[in-house]
Design an enzyme around this catalytic site. Sequence first.
Site, PDB file in Angstrom:
ATOM      1  N   ASP A  89      43.415  85.654  71.972  1.00  0.00           N
ATOM      2  CA  ASP A  89      42.218  86.510  71.978  1.00  0.00           C
ATOM      3  C   ASP A  89      41.694  86.800  70.582  1.00  0.00           C
ATOM      4  O   ASP A  89      41.053  87.827  70.356  1.00  0.00           O
ATOM      5  CB  ASP A  89      42.501  87.838  72.709  1.00  0.00           C
ATOM      6  CG  ASP A  89      43.106  87.651  74.079  1.00  0.00           C
ATOM      7  OD1 ASP A  89      42.556  86.845  74.858  1.00  0.00           O
ATOM      8  OD2 ASP A  89      44.136  88.276  74.374  1.00  0.00           O
ATOM      9  N   LYS A  92      38.796  82.343  68.803  1.00  0.00           N
ATOM     10  CA  LYS A  92      38.785  80.914  68.425  1.00  0.00           C
ATOM     11  C   LYS A  92      37.541  80.199  68.932  1.00  0.00           C
ATOM     12  O   LYS A  92      36.992  79.328  68.270  1.00  0.00           O
ATOM     13  CB  LYS A  92      40.041  80.229  68.977  1.00  0.00           C
ATOM     14  CG  LYS A  92      41.346  80.797  68.457  1.00  0.00           C
ATOM     15  CD  LYS A  92      42.550  80.123  69.076  1.00  0.00           C
ATOM     16  CE  LYS A  92      42.770  80.501  70.535  1.00  0.00           C
ATOM     17  NZ  LYS A  92      43.106  81.920  70.746  1.00  0.00           N
ATOM     18  N   GLY A 116      41.106  82.016  77.633  1.00  0.00           N
ATOM     19  CA  GLY A 116      39.776  82.568  77.859  1.00  0.00           C
ATOM     20  C   GLY A 116      39.010  82.614  76.554  1.00  0.00           C
ATOM     21  O   GLY A 116      39.310  83.431  75.691  1.00  0.00           O
ATOM     22  N   HIS A 117      38.047  81.710  76.379  1.00  0.00           N
ATOM     23  CA  HIS A 117      37.278  81.650  75.147  1.00  0.00           C
ATOM     24  C   HIS A 117      35.834  82.047  75.438  1.00  0.00           C
ATOM     25  O   HIS A 117      35.164  81.423  76.256  1.00  0.00           O
ATOM     26  CB  HIS A 117      37.339  80.255  74.536  1.00  0.00           C
ATOM     27  CG  HIS A 117      38.714  79.892  74.066  1.00  0.00           C
ATOM     28  ND1 HIS A 117      39.042  78.637  73.598  1.00  0.00           N
ATOM     29  CD2 HIS A 117      39.847  80.624  73.972  1.00  0.00           C
ATOM     30  CE1 HIS A 117      40.316  78.616  73.244  1.00  0.00           C
ATOM     31  NE2 HIS A 117      40.821  79.806  73.483  1.00  0.00           N
ATOM     32  N   GLN A 300      45.558  80.080  73.539  1.00  0.00           N
ATOM     33  CA  GLN A 300      46.588  81.074  73.224  1.00  0.00           C
ATOM     34  C   GLN A 300      46.847  81.093  71.708  1.00  0.00           C
ATOM     35  O   GLN A 300      45.920  80.931  70.949  1.00  0.00           O
ATOM     36  CB  GLN A 300      47.881  80.827  74.021  1.00  0.00           C
ATOM     37  CG  GLN A 300      47.748  80.999  75.514  1.00  0.00           C
ATOM     38  CD  GLN A 300      47.224  79.747  76.183  1.00  0.00           C
ATOM     39  OE1 GLN A 300      47.681  78.642  75.937  1.00  0.00           O
ATOM     40  NE2 GLN A 300      46.263  79.907  77.066  1.00  0.00           N
TER      41      GLN A 300
END
Length: 501
Positions: A89, A92, A116-117, A300
């Site tokens: 988180d 990125k 989750g991006h 991650q």
Amino acid sequence: MALSSIAVDPVALCGGGSRSRIWSSLTPSHLAPSAGFGWRRKASAAAASRTVSATAAPTAVEEVGQGDVFERVASLSQVSAVLGTQWGDEGKGKLVDILAKSFDVVARCQGGSNAGHTIYNDEGKKFALHLVPSGILNEETLCVIGNGVVVHLPGLFQEIHGLESNGVLCTGRILVSDRAHLLFDFHQVVDGLREAELANSFIGTTKRGIGPCYSSKVIRNGIRVCDLRHMDTFAQKLEILLRDAASRFEGFEYTTDILKSEVEKYKRFAERLEPFVADTVQVINESILQKRKILVEGGQATMLDIDFGTYPFVTSSSPSAGGICTGLGIAPKNLGDLIGVVKAYTTRVGSGPFPTEILGKDGDLLRDAGREFGTTTGRPRRCGWLDIVALKYCCQINGFSSLNLTKLDVLSELPEIKLGISYRQTDGEKLKSFPADLSLLEQVQVDYEVLPGWNSDISSIRKYNDLPLAARQYVELIEQLVGVPIHYIGVGPGRDAIICK
């Protein structure tokens, strides 16, 4: 319909012919500059500028609005990577989205839909990506889902539908490795059952089935994308997986009707997936030979690495630099610049030790200011001060050439800011490194360096020297303590909200 072949002609997939055309082999000539990649600029000058030997390259200058970003991005290696340095988180996706304009390929190498991006387009519209690489908003970029990723096909199709319904072309721009393992719905059920079984010792997973799918892979009864070519044996392989799950968990049941239904569903999935499937190891390595630029997007972060993270409170893959090689088939000698993304403070989701965690009201204030809620699960993130000990450890493992410090603006209203610079045991002895022993890590006392806040809005600043002195002192102290330069500084969620240092 069976998957007719796994090697792919990029011209056919990306606009140079029928997108469903699959070639039986991929030769260097197919990736030669004269082949006319659909994802590259059509103008020859622009195309030439994106090879490694170029003196100029299209960049994100238009979005960021400063020449030093052009110079910084243009100088990146042919194969570069963006990796997380904390517990995920860090932001990125935003950097990948910005850099993607200067790269031909953006590739995911590990993880699954637990990543989750969040990225934004030029109009400020928000996109939450989980499997699709963050280069997808740049229409000339090919997005690769590598062999190290575990792929939940219903989720992938849903994500593609969401993108295309918002005008983002995906067909012909996404390749899925034939070696990637398939993550089934039952893996997610098993994930939940496993967490319930652990009770008070639960890991705090996203319950997306990532761990159970990697478990199937490691014990060698997993099902890969290439197995969709052999539907005559698919049912037998799937039944073995279901039977194993039923024997392990009392709450898991399956019937022959469920098995039959799943097989029929995956027959349809096989046909739908066919245009996207490729031997991505071949595609990536031929791209390297032809001097195409490749950007690897990690999911991650290192503190969740299965080997180097706070085990067992980790993910099931290798989000550190080694995962690039095993997850994409890239030789170590071809790796260039590795950019570590680090939040200006620290967050983590789920269970596990967190030495610099801020508890109570102050932690809540930081969470609200940073909007720290999971992209994948919506869970509130635990918040704390930046942990220099953990960051130095991650830099040591990955060998970062530079860092991207994100969300510096979130700290703007704090009267003082702390940096966790060292750990001490209960007897006062200073630890020399980040400990593997969680019982020790949970008891460490953190030494803090306290810095003054800057108490001003920095979200509109685009030049480093325009930042308040206190903000620059904070940035430069981090550089000094970890020994890695900070080249990018995030001051807001938008594409343009970045400073190049």
